[in-house]
Motif scaffolding. Structure first.
Motif, PDB file in Angstrom:
ATOM      1  N   GLY A  37       0.792  -1.235   0.000  1.00 17.04           N
ATOM      2  CA  GLY A  37       0.000   0.000   0.000  1.00 17.04           C
ATOM      3  C   GLY A  37       0.821   1.281   0.000  1.00 17.04           C
ATOM      4  N   LYS A  40       3.835   1.773  -4.671  1.00 15.26           N
ATOM      5  CA  LYS A  40       4.825   1.322  -5.647  1.00 15.26           C
ATOM      6  C   LYS A  40       4.189   1.070  -7.010  1.00 15.26           C
ATOM      7  CE  LYS A  40       5.803  -2.285  -3.075  1.00 15.26           C
ATOM      8  NZ  LYS A  40       4.860  -2.073  -1.950  1.00 15.26           N
ATOM      9  N   THR A  41       3.101   0.308  -7.001  1.00 15.05           N
ATOM     10  CA  THR A  41       2.446   0.013  -8.276  1.00 15.05           C
ATOM     11  C   THR A  41       1.886   1.295  -8.895  1.00 15.05           C
ATOM     12  OG1 THR A  41       1.891  -2.192  -7.452  1.00 15.05           O
ATOM     13  CG2 THR A  41       0.700  -1.436  -9.400  1.00 15.05           C
ATOM     14  N   ARG A  57      -2.982  -0.812 -15.381  1.00 18.85           N
ATOM     15  CA  ARG A  57      -4.168  -1.293 -14.671  1.00 18.85           C
ATOM     16  C   ARG A  57      -5.411  -1.182 -15.549  1.00 18.85           C
ATOM     17  NH1 ARG A  57      -2.421   1.461  -9.621  1.00 18.85           N
ATOM     18  NH2 ARG A  57      -2.065  -0.106  -7.996  1.00 18.85           N
ATOM     19  N   LEU A  67      -7.789  10.625  -4.265  1.00 20.87           N
ATOM     20  CA  LEU A  67      -8.972  10.777  -3.424  1.00 20.87           C
ATOM     21  C   LEU A  67      -8.532  11.223  -2.026  1.00 20.87           C
ATOM     22  CD1 LEU A  67     -10.863   7.554  -4.534  1.00 20.87           C
ATOM     23  CD2 LEU A  67     -11.313   9.917  -5.221  1.00 20.87           C
TER      24      LEU A  67
HETATM   25  N1  LIG Z   1      -7.314   7.464  -6.597  1.00 20.64           N
HETATM   26  C1  LIG Z   1      -6.674   7.187  -5.441  1.00 20.64           C
HETATM   27  N2  LIG Z   1      -6.523   8.157  -4.506  1.00 20.64           N
HETATM   28  C2  LIG Z   1      -5.875   7.905  -3.340  1.00 20.64           C
HETATM   29  N3  LIG Z   1      -5.334   6.707  -3.047  1.00 20.64           N
HETATM   30  C3  LIG Z   1      -5.446   5.721  -3.951  1.00 20.64           C
HETATM   31  C4  LIG Z   1      -6.115   5.907  -5.189  1.00 20.64           C
HETATM   32  N4  LIG Z   1      -6.073   4.744  -5.878  1.00 20.64           N
HETATM   33  C5  LIG Z   1      -5.415   3.869  -5.091  1.00 20.64           C
HETATM   34  N5  LIG Z   1      -5.034   4.444  -3.927  1.00 20.64           N
HETATM   35  C6  LIG Z   1      -4.281   3.858  -2.809  1.00 20.64           C
HETATM   36  O1  LIG Z   1      -2.933   3.756  -3.158  1.00 20.64           O
HETATM   37  C7  LIG Z   1      -2.338   2.893  -2.227  1.00 20.64           C
HETATM   38  C8  LIG Z   1      -1.089   2.303  -2.814  1.00 20.64           C
HETATM   39  O2  LIG Z   1      -1.395   1.426  -3.858  1.00 20.64           O
HETATM   40  P1  LIG Z   1      -0.296   0.609  -4.662  1.00 20.64           P
HETATM   41  O3  LIG Z   1      -1.017  -0.419  -5.446  1.00 20.64           O
HETATM   42  O4  LIG Z   1       0.610   1.505  -5.390  1.00 20.64           O
HETATM   43  O5  LIG Z   1       0.503  -0.078  -3.471  1.00 20.64           O
HETATM   44  P2  LIG Z   1       1.813  -0.944  -3.538  1.00 20.64           P
HETATM   45  O6  LIG Z   1       2.904  -0.181  -2.906  1.00 20.64           O
HETATM   46  O7  LIG Z   1       2.057  -1.425  -4.902  1.00 20.64           O
HETATM   47  O8  LIG Z   1       1.416  -2.146  -2.567  1.00 20.64           O
HETATM   48  P3  LIG Z   1       1.587  -3.745  -2.710  1.00 20.64           P
HETATM   49  O9  LIG Z   1       2.917  -4.069  -2.163  1.00 20.64           O
HETATM   50  O10 LIG Z   1       0.516  -4.272  -1.854  1.00 20.64           O
HETATM   51  O11 LIG Z   1       1.425  -4.102  -4.138  1.00 20.64           O
HETATM   52  C9  LIG Z   1      -3.420   1.905  -1.844  1.00 20.64           C
HETATM   53  O12 LIG Z   1      -3.507   1.879  -0.452  1.00 20.64           O
HETATM   54  C10 LIG Z   1      -4.691   2.456  -2.452  1.00 20.64           C
HETATM   55  O13 LIG Z   1      -5.750   2.465  -1.557  1.00 20.64           O
END
Ligand SMILES: Nc1ncnc2c1ncn2[C@@H]1O[C@H](COP(=O)(O)OP(=O)(O)OP(=O)(O)O)[C@@H](O)[C@H]1O
Ligand SMILES: [Mg+2]
Ligand SMILES: [Zn+2]
Lengths: 362, 199
Positions: A37, A40-41, A57, A67
């Motif tokens: 969370g 990164k993605t 995605r 948001l």
């Molecule tokens: N439009 C948005 N506005 C605010 N936050 C968002 C939005 N879309 C996604 N997120 C948040 O972004 C956060 C990070 O997401 P992301 O997929 O980049 O995590 P990550 O670092 O890749 O995690 P993981 O190791 O689980 O894959 C998530 O907690 C998600 O709720």
């Protein structure tokens, strides 16, 4: 390092979880680690949007704005291509479609494809070989698009003509000239699509032959034969009655499937183990990158989300070696820093905190 | 009872519905008109009234004019055997501005699109076919867009015209046409027409 295709700077504003983020890069592979969370993605998704389409995605436009503010978002990047630098800016105001600017001039989205070649591998593709054909078709068309940016126009044209034809079928329209006018266009773009798909498979095949790689060879083929423009036109006309009963176009390039065999075992990809399936995908991405480098003189940018987690230590080391040999700016993510130990100083390392803060080392 | 301020607001709201104008530019335009009431606004209102009363589609080609037949269709000199098919009246006007084309036109009023419920009858295609023999048409020039809908329309028309043994050409490719001729300069339109080729 200099010369290759790479982002040298990336700035995000109100994009997904990132309120404001900036990374400076030098062309080496980028290893990003941080907890679930952290964002990164989201960072990789931002890079993927620098190529035409909806990104890794396949997100709807309204999902990209941060948001709860939903203020609209902006991605700004400096892209180095050979000796030149381009400034790319993507932005969207709330409720409006995204705009692209290249070197401070408005540009169509498709222009991005001629500038930045970007390939990706994301965890949702792990089930590519076992799920519906649609995903494989999309994967195949991205392969073709990477070699031939004009492939995108042919796909859009084919789909538009097919939607029109499907509407005629559902409306029980019988004007044969109207069908012929649409089927002629489906046949023309469909034949282009089929040829470019096969061309892409051929290039991938050549790039796998004799390559120094630890990853398994994937033998790729198409599920249906190439009918050519004329054959496709004949097929569509012949199937019109059946299509009308179904209310849609039942046959054509939009139904093609990609068949993959795990080479050394002569085993269909769908029957291979989870790790083997992943290895096949990595093998294909690397082959695609090598083929592009042979064509264009520079390796594409790679986005490999959570790629390290699924590989054993030997394969992980092989992956880093092959990426470095390619000279590709590969963006890789993982939850633990030790996943990237084997990359060492050959890469740039970015740490992301749970609250989205970023630190660069080295 | 009419209140002057409300009337002006209503006028602004109407103006804002014009293409290329938003509320802000509509306010500017109305303010300008009100300031120049006698030398601009009144003549404009009178002229608009006259055009609203007389403007109509030419029954032959679909051009906008003040008479049953537009000036181009009324002129025998324009019956030179060439007929140019365009999507929109704005395309016709753009061709006319360049002054290069000496024949007649046929305005479709759009493109074929099942999804938008626009069929051959909505597009005056039967009327196009009916014009060929009486007007002695030798060549039909398709000036339609390179979009899927534009090309579907072009192929559809081609099939309708084929049995009549008339030469069929299209404007040179790579020229953005179809509701877009309007944005081209005269030189580009001239080049596209001169380089037209068999469809
Ligand atoms: N439009 C948005 N506005 C605010 N936050 C968002 C939005 N879309 C996604 N997120 C948040 O972004 C956060 C990070 O997401 P992301 O997929 O980049 O995590 P990550 O670092 O890749 O995690 P993981 O190791 O689980 O894959 C998530 O907690 C998600 O709720
Ligand atoms: Mg992730
Ligand atoms: Zn007329």
């Amino acid at each position: 390092m200099s010369g290759g295709l790479a982002l040298t700077e990336l700035r995000l504003s109100h994009f997904r979880s990132h309120r404001a983020a900036q990374v400076m890069l030098d062309g080496r592979p980028v290893a990003i680690h941080g907890p679930n969370g952290a964002g990164k993605t989201n960072l990789l998704e931002a890079v993927s949007l620098l190529s035409p389409g909806r990104g890794l995605r396949r997100a709807a436009a309204e999902d990209l704005a941060r948001l709860p503010e939903a203020l609209g978002w902006r991605i700004a990047a400096t892209l180095r291509a050979g000796a030149r630098h381009h400034e790319i800016e993507l932005r969207a105001e709330p409720g409006q479609s995204r705009t692209v600017r290249i070197d401070d001039k408005a540009a169509p989205q498709l222009a991005l494809g001629r500038l930045a070649r970007i390939l990706w591998l994301v965890p949702s593709m792990d089930r590519l070989w076992t799920e519906a054909a649609e995903g494989r078709r999309r994967f195949l068309d991205r392969l073709a698009l990477s070699f031939e940016p004009a492939h995108g126009e042919a796909v859009l044209g084919y789909e538009k003509a097919m939607r029109e034809r499907n509407r005629l079928l559902r409306d029980q329209q019988r004007d044969p000239a109207w069908y012929r006018a649409l089927e002629g266009q489906m046949a023309r773009s469909g034949a282009l699509i089929e040829r470019r798909r096969r061309d892409a498979l051929e290039r991938i095949g050549r790039a796998q032959e004799g390559a120094a790689t630890q990853f398994p060879v994937a033998l790729l083929s198409m599920s249906q034969e190439d009918l050519g423009e004329e054959g496709l036109g004949v097929l569509l006309e012949r199937e019109r009655g059946r299509d009308m009963a179904a209310g849609r176009s039942l046959r054509g390039p939009h139904r093609a499937d990609l068949v993959a065999i795990y080479g050394s075992k002569d085993m269909p990809a769908a029957q291979s183990s989870t790790g083997e399936q992943k290895a096949l995908l990595i093998s294909l991405i690397l082959a695609n990158a090598r083929a592009l480098r042979a064509d264009l003189g520079a390796a594409p940018i790679l986005l490999l989300d959570e790629v390290a987690a699924h590989l054993d230590a030997r394969r992980r080391a092989a992956l880093y070696d092959e990426i470095c040999a390619l000279g590709s700016q590969a963006w890789m993510t993982g939850t633990e820093p030790d996943l990237f130990e084997g990359l060492g100083a050959r890469g740039q390392h970015v740490t992301m905190d749970a609250d989205g803060g970023m630190r660069q080392e080295g | 009872m009419s209140d002057a301020a409300t009337d002006i607001d209503d006028l602004i709201a109407l103006m804002a519905r014009l293409p290329g104008l938003g509320p802000r530019s509509a306010r500017r335009a109305v303010l300008h008109l009100v300031k120049k009431r006698s030398i601009l606004m009144k003549p404009l209102a009178e002229q608009m009234g006259r055009v609203a009363a007389t403007a109509r589609e030419c029954t032959l080609c679909g051009n906008i004019s003040g008479t049953e037949l537009c000036a181009i269709c009324a002129s025998e000199a324009r019956a030179n055997g060439e007929l140019c098919v365009v999507e929109d009246v704005s395309d016709l006007w753009a061709m006319e501005r360049s002054g290069i084309f000496k024949g007649r036109y046929h305005v479709l009023g759009g493109t074929l699109s099942a999804l938008d419920a626009v069929g051959p009858d909505e597009l005056r295609i039967p009327r196009l076919v009916a014009r060929l023999a009486p007007e002695g048409v030798r060549e039909v020039i398709l000036a339609l867009g390179a979009t899927v809908d534009g090309q579907t329309t072009a192929h559809y028309i081609a099939e309708q015209i084929e049995p009549h043994g008339i030469e069929l050409t299209s404007l040179a490719q790579g020229v953005p046409i179809g509701g877009e001729l309007d944005y081209l300069d005269d030189g580009t339109i001239t080049a596209a027409l001169n380089a037209r080729r068999a469809f």
